[in-house]
Scaffold this motif. Structure first.
Motif, short mmCIF file in Angstrom:
data_model
loop_
_atom_site.label_atom_id
_atom_site.label_comp_id
_atom_site.label_asym_id
_atom_site.label_seq_id
_atom_site.Cartn_x
_atom_site.Cartn_y
_atom_site.Cartn_z
N ASP A 13 0.82 -1.30 -0.13
CA ASP A 13 0.01 -0.22 0.01
C ASP A 13 0.88 1.27 -0.15
OD1 ASP A 13 -2.14 -1.56 0.23
OD2 ASP A 13 -2.88 -1.13 2.26
N VAL A 70 2.21 5.18 1.42
CA VAL A 70 2.23 5.42 2.55
C VAL A 70 1.19 6.52 2.69
CG1 VAL A 70 3.97 6.74 4.16
CG2 VAL A 70 4.60 4.97 2.42
N GLN A 90 1.79 9.94 8.72
CA GLN A 90 2.08 9.03 9.68
C GLN A 90 3.40 9.06 10.17
OE1 GLN A 90 0.99 5.29 7.75
NE2 GLN A 90 -0.91 5.28 8.81
N SER A 97 4.17 3.45 12.43
CA SER A 97 3.36 3.11 11.28
C SER A 97 4.02 1.80 10.52
CB SER A 97 2.98 4.35 10.47
OG SER A 97 4.27 4.85 9.88
N TYR A 98 3.25 0.83 10.31
CA TYR A 98 3.39 0.00 9.27
C TYR A 98 2.24 -0.21 8.39
CZ TYR A 98 7.28 -2.20 11.75
OH TYR A 98 8.73 -2.57 12.15
N LYS A 99 2.64 -0.64 7.29
CA LYS A 99 1.43 -0.83 6.34
C LYS A 99 1.44 -2.09 5.66
CE LYS A 99 4.64 0.24 2.39
NZ LYS A 99 4.83 1.11 1.31
N PRO A 119 6.91 1.78 6.24
CA PRO A 119 6.61 2.66 4.93
C PRO A 119 7.47 2.80 3.77
CG PRO A 119 6.30 3.78 7.14
CD PRO A 119 6.95 2.57 7.52
#
Length: 187
Positions: free
Chosen positions: A138, A140, A144, A149-151, A165
């Motif tokens: 995904d 970023v 964030q 944060s992780y996606k 990210p």
């Protein structure tokens, strides 16, 4: 081999009620009144039933001795996985359900460890970390912070994991096969 119930650890295979059971979770409890006991969550190796058993600290259980051997993964045929003993080149067929979701990480020629009980395979241990390619990641989300944060991302074997990210499609990453988590970017 007999062992004290208080010595049971997660991953131990014990003989209980004429079957082989794997200790999944343990909790040692020492109530104010009465004797100490071990609350053990057991999973049946043959049919995957689960049960909770309370062992008194004075009880003993039969720990199962397992033979471990190095095998090499050859190929998958539907729900059957074929492994070859690296010493004598004999082939062993194992049902995919024995490995569970980790089967997605198997690659041709991968070295694994098979645990055998009386010549019958009861578990397959994959390497702790494997390398895989991210095929979909995904974008970023602006705003964030990079530290927390992780996606979501999809690997070349179809497994979905969370990545930092800076990881984009085409990046090779190291993945923990037990936890299905991102470890680091591959060199």
């Amino acid at each position: 081999m007999k062992m004290n119930a208080v010595d049971i650890r997660p991953g131990n295979i014990i003989e209980y009620e004429n079957g082989l059971w794997k200790a999944v979770k343990i909790q040692h409890t020492q109530p104010g009144k009465g004797g100490a006991y071990m609350q053990v969550e057991l999973k049946n190796i043959e049919d995957n039933r689960k049960t909770n058993v309370r062992f008194r600290s004075a009880e003993s259980v039969e720990k199962v001795r397992l033979d471990t051997d190095d095998y090499q993964f050859l190929f998958a045929d539907g729900e059957e996985l074929t492994f070859m003993d690296k010493k004598n080149f004999e082939q062993v067929i194992v049902q995919k359900e024995l490995i569970g979701d980790q089967a997605a990480f198997l690659t041709d020629g991968m070295d694994v460890i098979l645990e055998l009980y009386e010549g019958r395979p009861i578990s397959v241990q994959l390497p702790q970390h494997v390398e895989a390619e991210v095929v979909e990641a995904d974008a970023v989300v602006k705003g964030q912070t990079a530290s927390a944060s992780y996606k979501p991302a999809v690997l070349d074997n179809g497994v979905k994991i969370m990545v930092p990210p800076h990881i984009v499609a085409g990046t090779r990453v190291i993945v923990d096969t037990g936890e299905f988590t991102y470890v680091k970017r591959a060199d």
